[in-house]
Write a protein that holds these residues in place. Structure first.
Motif, PDB file in Angstrom:
ATOM      1  N   VAL A  34       0.831  -1.203   0.000  1.00 56.04           N
ATOM      2  CA  VAL A  34       0.000   0.000   0.000  1.00 56.04           C
ATOM      3  C   VAL A  34       0.866   1.254   0.000  1.00 56.04           C
ATOM      4  CG1 VAL A  34      -1.892  -1.154   1.229  1.00 56.04           C
ATOM      5  CG2 VAL A  34      -0.122   0.031   2.535  1.00 56.04           C
ATOM      6  N   HIS A  35       0.235   2.373  -0.334  1.00 57.45           N
ATOM      7  CA  HIS A  35       0.880   3.672  -0.267  1.00 57.45           C
ATOM      8  C   HIS A  35       0.936   4.099   1.199  1.00 57.45           C
ATOM      9  CE1 HIS A  35       0.932   8.131  -1.794  1.00 57.45           C
ATOM     10  NE2 HIS A  35       2.082   7.735  -1.270  1.00 57.45           N
ATOM     11  N   GLY A  39      -2.651   4.686   2.585  1.00 58.53           N
ATOM     12  CA  GLY A  39      -3.139   3.319   2.695  1.00 58.53           C
ATOM     13  C   GLY A  39      -3.749   2.761   1.432  1.00 58.53           C
ATOM     14  N   GLY A  40      -3.661   3.490   0.323  1.00 60.83           N
ATOM     15  CA  GLY A  40      -4.218   2.992  -0.934  1.00 60.83           C
ATOM     16  C   GLY A  40      -3.424   1.815  -1.464  1.00 60.83           C
ATOM     17  N   ARG A  41      -4.127   0.819  -1.993  1.00 61.71           N
ATOM     18  CA  ARG A  41      -3.459  -0.361  -2.512  1.00 61.71           C
ATOM     19  C   ARG A  41      -2.674  -0.027  -3.781  1.00 61.71           C
ATOM     20  NH1 ARG A  41      -7.969  -5.230  -2.025  1.00 61.71           N
ATOM     21  NH2 ARG A  41      -8.266  -5.109   0.242  1.00 61.71           N
ATOM     22  N   GLY A 224      -6.689   3.557  16.991  1.00 61.04           N
ATOM     23  CA  GLY A 224      -7.168   4.452  15.942  1.00 61.04           C
ATOM     24  C   GLY A 224      -6.211   4.600  14.774  1.00 61.04           C
ATOM     25  N   GLU A 225      -5.199   3.756  14.693  1.00 60.94           N
ATOM     26  CA  GLU A 225      -4.226   3.848  13.606  1.00 60.94           C
ATOM     27  C   GLU A 225      -4.723   3.065  12.392  1.00 60.94           C
ATOM     28  OE1 GLU A 225      -0.014   3.462  14.668  1.00 60.94           O
ATOM     29  OE2 GLU A 225      -0.665   3.232  16.748  1.00 60.94           O
ATOM     30  N   VAL A 226      -5.790   3.581  11.772  1.00 56.04           N
ATOM     31  CA  VAL A 226      -6.381   2.931  10.619  1.00 56.04           C
ATOM     32  C   VAL A 226      -6.521   3.946   9.494  1.00 56.04           C
ATOM     33  CG1 VAL A 226      -8.400   1.701   9.730  1.00 56.04           C
ATOM     34  CG2 VAL A 226      -7.659   1.338  12.082  1.00 56.04           C
ATOM     35  N   LYS A 227      -6.087   3.565   8.313  1.00 50.13           N
ATOM     36  CA  LYS A 227      -6.211   4.440   7.153  1.00 50.13           C
ATOM     37  C   LYS A 227      -7.560   4.192   6.493  1.00 50.13           C
ATOM     38  CE  LYS A 227      -2.010   6.246   7.171  1.00 50.13           C
ATOM     39  NZ  LYS A 227      -1.764   7.687   7.373  1.00 50.13           N
ATOM     40  N   ARG A 228      -8.378   5.242   6.426  1.00 52.79           N
ATOM     41  CA  ARG A 228      -9.671   5.141   5.760  1.00 52.79           C
ATOM     42  C   ARG A 228      -9.537   5.612   4.327  1.00 52.79           C
ATOM     43  NH1 ARG A 228     -13.417   1.995   8.355  1.00 52.79           N
ATOM     44  NH2 ARG A 228     -13.317   2.360  10.594  1.00 52.79           N
ATOM     45  N   THR A 229     -10.014   4.785   3.375  1.00 57.65           N
ATOM     46  CA  THR A 229      -9.974   5.152   1.969  1.00 57.65           C
ATOM     47  C   THR A 229     -11.390   5.140   1.419  1.00 57.65           C
ATOM     48  OG1 THR A 229      -9.770   2.883   1.173  1.00 57.65           O
ATOM     49  CG2 THR A 229      -7.725   4.007   1.798  1.00 57.65           C
TER      50      THR A 229
END
Length: 299
Positions: A34-35, A39-41, A224-229
């Motif tokens: 991912v980026h 977090g983008g694939r 809370g360490e989650v990348k939302r896309t």
């Protein structure tokens, strides 16, 4: 479990209708590329190594590379002419002593379940295998190709294990020559073996790497360490009811568009407090979600 194949075991004039189930599943941990920024694939294009142009899927063919690097293109007509079979028979070729089969040949394992009409001949074959203490060497057609396999009994269930073809087992291209081994050294090594001797219990072993990855991911989710896309479709694992999942999705979509999601957040809080059970089940749900994800990625 879901049956992946149906057919019949035939030995002599006896036919045993059976279903085939995968006996194992991989719990290997795999990661997405991912980026790091968002977090983008990472996507990969099908690019020709010669002209550098992107190739449409419809223009991709199968090629066989020769030892000198030349490429032979095979079209659909070529492939259709190759030997293939759709037989639904597991044919017993012979019964052989267990010690004659090198475990290195074993590939994949499957459970055989008898159809209702095959229960009695299934039990007959199972008892015959146990009484003779032998394995049945069989041939079976899987994915239109004939494979060699063996039948053996495990916990009152007949197991089919496909095998590698003999020419697929590599011969080591090195020799081991350590010189003379002293009798005292052999005796000491034998004592060590006796000291560590015991029975094999698979429950004594654990995949600590997979467990550590799950714990690490869980800690990051809780923090809370989650990348939302914009394409996020899965919840963090804390939401256990449909309404809360929908509210989370709305909030994520608004956040991606830069809109205020205060109302959705309030609704989330109300939903969590009303459910009561959400927090308690969240940990288990997260762990199961991580395991299922790992399985899908590994396959």
């Amino acid at each position: 479990m879901r049956a992946i194949w149906k057919g019949a075991v035939s030995f002599g004039l006896v036919s045993v209708p059976v279903k085939l189930y995968a006996a194992t599943e991989s719990h290997d941990v795999s990661f997405r590329q991912v980026h790091a920024k968002d977090g983008g694939r990472i996507k990969y294009q099908r690019v020709c190594s010669l002209d550098g142009e992107e190739v449409a899927y419809a223009d991709i063919a199968k090629g066989y590379e020769t030892e000198d690097g030349e490429m032979v293109i095979l079209d659909e007509d070529d492939l259709a002419g190759l030997p293939s079979t759709s037989s639904r028979e597991i044919a017993v070729e012979k019964f052989v002593p267990r010690e004659q089969i090198d475990p290195m040949l074993f590939e994949k394992s499957y459970y055989l379940e008898p159809e209702k009409t095959g229960a009695k001949p299934y039990a007959l074959l199972r008892q015959a295998l146990e009484a003779a203490d032998r394995m049945a060497v069989v041939t079976i057609a899987l994915r239109q190709r004939t494979s060699i396999a063996v039948l053996r009994v495990r916990d009152d269930v007949i197991v089919l294990q496909t095998m590698m073809w003999p020419d697929e087992v590599r011969t080591p291209d090195f020799s081991v020559d350590v010189g003379e081994v002293k009798d005292a050294e052999v005796q000491m090594a034998t004592m060590l073996v006796d000291t560590l001797a015991g029975d094999f219990d698979p429950a004594e072993f654990e995949d600590d790497y997979a467990g550590a990855v799950e714990a690490l991911v869980k800690a990051k989710i809780d923090g809370g360490e989650v990348k939302r896309t914009p394409t996020t479709t899965k919840s963090s694992g804390e939401v256990v009811d449909l309404l809360a999942a929908l509210q989370k999705s709305v909030a994520a979509a608004k956040e991606a568009r830069g809109e205020d999601d205060g109302d959705a957040s309030d609704s989330d809080s109300d939903s969590d407090s009303d459910s009561g059970k959400g927090k308690g089940k969240g940990k288990g749900a997260a762990k199961k979600s991580a395991k299922k994800s790992a399985k899908k990625k590994a396959s």
